[in-house]
Design an enzyme around this catalytic site. Structure first.
Site, PDB file in Angstrom:
ATOM      1  N   LYS A 204     -33.194 -51.597   0.997  1.00  0.00           N
ATOM      2  CA  LYS A 204     -32.362 -52.789   1.125  1.00  0.00           C
ATOM      3  C   LYS A 204     -31.007 -52.344   1.656  1.00  0.00           C
ATOM      4  O   LYS A 204     -30.166 -51.833   0.917  1.00  0.00           O
ATOM      5  CB  LYS A 204     -32.155 -53.527  -0.196  1.00  0.00           C
ATOM      6  N   GLU A 279     -24.756 -42.786  -6.367  1.00  0.00           N
ATOM      7  CA  GLU A 279     -23.511 -42.273  -5.799  1.00  0.00           C
ATOM      8  C   GLU A 279     -22.558 -43.450  -5.816  1.00  0.00           C
ATOM      9  O   GLU A 279     -22.724 -44.412  -5.074  1.00  0.00           O
ATOM     10  CB  GLU A 279     -23.748 -41.730  -4.391  1.00  0.00           C
ATOM     11  N   CYS A 313     -15.822 -43.664  -0.218  1.00  0.00           N
ATOM     12  CA  CYS A 313     -15.781 -43.470  -1.665  1.00  0.00           C
ATOM     13  C   CYS A 313     -15.134 -42.154  -2.049  1.00  0.00           C
ATOM     14  O   CYS A 313     -14.602 -42.012  -3.156  1.00  0.00           O
ATOM     15  CB  CYS A 313     -17.190 -43.559  -2.242  1.00  0.00           C
ATOM     16  N   GLU A 412     -10.222 -48.213  -7.599  1.00  0.00           N
ATOM     17  CA  GLU A 412     -10.584 -47.889  -6.225  1.00  0.00           C
ATOM     18  C   GLU A 412     -10.163 -49.044  -5.324  1.00  0.00           C
ATOM     19  O   GLU A 412     -10.656 -50.161  -5.453  1.00  0.00           O
ATOM     20  CB  GLU A 412     -12.096 -47.645  -6.132  1.00  0.00           C
TER      21      GLU A 412
END
Length: 511
Positions: A204, A279, A313, A412
């Site tokens: 996906k 991750e 990231c 973040e």
């Protein structure tokens, strides 16, 4: 650099129950014509959704215009794809190394043919500058394929220990849920080792960046990947992602995305006791040591955070500088940020937009939060850059006088926003660096090798970069703490897709 473009006029589409797919995407010239992409790749063919159409607009973030529509899949589509993958695994799971080497070589050959198309698709779907889309975004997808090919040539799937044989066998059907920020990287760092180890899969891709994934499916089809080995379903997290995570026919789910979403994936996967690889997020520290060339190290750090519009990231988003050299650091950061140009993918600018209106709004809110909590604006700030009234463009921003307890140092941001924290002692710098729920990456700059090594050993992160070392495709990638579990990239990634079987009484003489 190739021109950016759009989808071929040859791509035929009709209503979901009567769709033909007769040609590839082509990216020959940029326009804003919309294309309907209402099929999924399941069991070696393009098929309509199992349930009535739910469509999703794909937005060009540099223009805010709709450039394509995709169908959003459902649990029924996932079930169909898993059954195809299970059937294919009966054969592909027993395939020889030689046959998989040949398959990877064919995939690489087809990828090369579509390289420019992949790069242009990434520019269109996420606004990446043309050069970045070609050299880094599309390029790293090729690098993962070539790395997997090289590892497979010498990988030991069997080891004899006395009268016991240890066999590493493919885990089975894998479910992949990938993000939009490095779309080809995140697909291929999963698909390449899965193919190499004999696994089958259901992918996906992000519904925000599905165009490059569509081309990758075409690449795998053209390369002759056996039917059912690779399957792709477009969709959102609730409709497809959760169904992949929970499906009892999937033995491993590999997810890349936010920590919040990763928790949901792990919860959905838990009842079936499947392997979960994640991750997730990061808030990576970048320690500039007192003996570093501070101006040079800071400039490199600013470039690293602005790369890909800050949408990485592992970006070094928290810069730690010696208090005694703070003035030098701030001057260098301001200069580097102000030299970072912002614009459309084909404008030659250093960075493009962020991916969506929601992301743009979140970044603006966090910049404001930083100022409200006492940070000092060094460069950039709120609003769009001058002259860019349309598109999700963010000013390259630097905030100083930040403490590690401020929101901008904890959360973040995922945009071109750097926070600078000053420190007095090395122990304090390491304590600040480790004071985060994340642990994906860390960066250190300095001149004394022994100090560099000592600091690296004390940092709680899955990957530590010393003095802006270049990318190493064989270096394992993954995080400590809430940055996830498991590792991708290189030979270590193979182990994520393998189970270990011990065969006792397997004497070499009997083998």
């Amino acid at each position: 650099m190739s021109h950016l473009g759009l989808l071929s006029q040859n791509c035929q589409t009709r209503l979901p129950n009567d769709i033909t797919y007769s040609d590839h995407f082509y990216f020959e010239q940029r326009d804003t014509n919309m294309r309907d992409l209402f099929q999924f790749y399941i069991n070696g063919t393009w098929v309509a959704p199992q349930e009535p159409l739910r469509s999703h607009d794909v937005i060009d973030p540099s223009t805010e215009g709709v450039v394509a529509r995709i169908a959003l899949g459902s649990a029924a589509d996932v079930d169909l794809a898993v059954k195809a993958a299970q059937a294919a695994f009966e054969t592909f799971g027993q395939s020889t190394v030689a046959s998989r080497l040949a398959l990877l070589e064919r995939v690489i050959s087809e990828y090369k043919k579509r390289f420019a198309d992949i790069a242009a698709a990434i520019s269109l779907e996420m606004g990446a500058p043309a050069g970045l889309a070609k050299t880094a975004q599309a390029g790293i997808g090729m690098a993962h394929l070539q790395t997997a090919l090289g590892v497979l040539k010498n990988y030991a799937f069997e080891e004899q220990r006395g009268a016991t044989l240890l066999r590493k066998e493919p885990i089975g059907v894998c479910g992949f849920i990938t993000p939009w920020n490095w779309p080809t990287n995140q697909v291929m760092c999963k698909v390449a080792p899965a193919l190499a180890t004999g696994c089958t899969m259901v992918l996906k891709p992000s519904e925000m960046a599905p165009l490059s994934a569509q081309i990758l499916a075409e690449v795998l089809d053209a390369a002759g990947v056996p039917a059912g080995v690779f399957n792709m379903i477009n969709g959102d997290g609730p409709g497809v992602g959760s169904a992949i995570a929970a499906h009892p026919g999937i033995e491993l789910v590999s997810f890349t995305g936010s920590t919040r979403a990763g928790i949901l994936v792990a919860q959905a996967a838990a009842p079936t006791v499947k392997r979960v690889h994640q991750e997730l997020g990061g808030k990576s520290p970048n320690i500039i040591l007192p003996d570093a060339d501070v101006a040079t190290a800071v400039t490199r750090g600013v470039h690293a955070i602005m790369h890909n519009s800050g949408q990485s990231c592992n970006a070094p988003t928290r810069m730690l500088v010696p208090k005694a050299q703070k003035a030098i650091a701030l001057a260098a950061a301001k200069a580097a940020a102000e030299k970072t140009t912002v614009g459309a993918p084909d404008s030659g600018a250093s960075i493009g937009p962020v991916v969506s209106k929601a992301q743009w709004t979140k970044i603006q809110g966090l910049i404001q939060k930083g100022l409200d909590e006492g940070a000092t604006l060094v460069a950039g700030g709120l609003g769009r850059p001058a002259g860019l009234d349309v598109g999700y463009f963010v000013k390259p921003t630097v905030l100083a006088d930040v403490t590690n307890q401020m929101t901008v140092a904890r959360e973040e941001i995922f945009g071109p926003v750097l926070v600078i924290i000053d420190y007095e002692t090395l122990d304090e710098a390491i304590a600040i660096a480790n004071d985060t729920p994340y642990g994906l990456a860390a960066y250190v700059s300095g001149s004394d090798v022994a100090t560099l090594h000592s600091v690296a050993n004390r940092l709680r992160a899955g990957q530590v970069n010393l003095n802006s070392a270049p990318v190493d495709m064989m270096a394992p990638f993954g995080g400590f703490k809430q940055s996830g579990n498991g590792r991708e990239w290189g030979d270590v990634a193979f182990g994520e897709f393998l189970e270990t079987k011990a065969v006792l009484g397997h004497s070499p003489a009997v083998a």
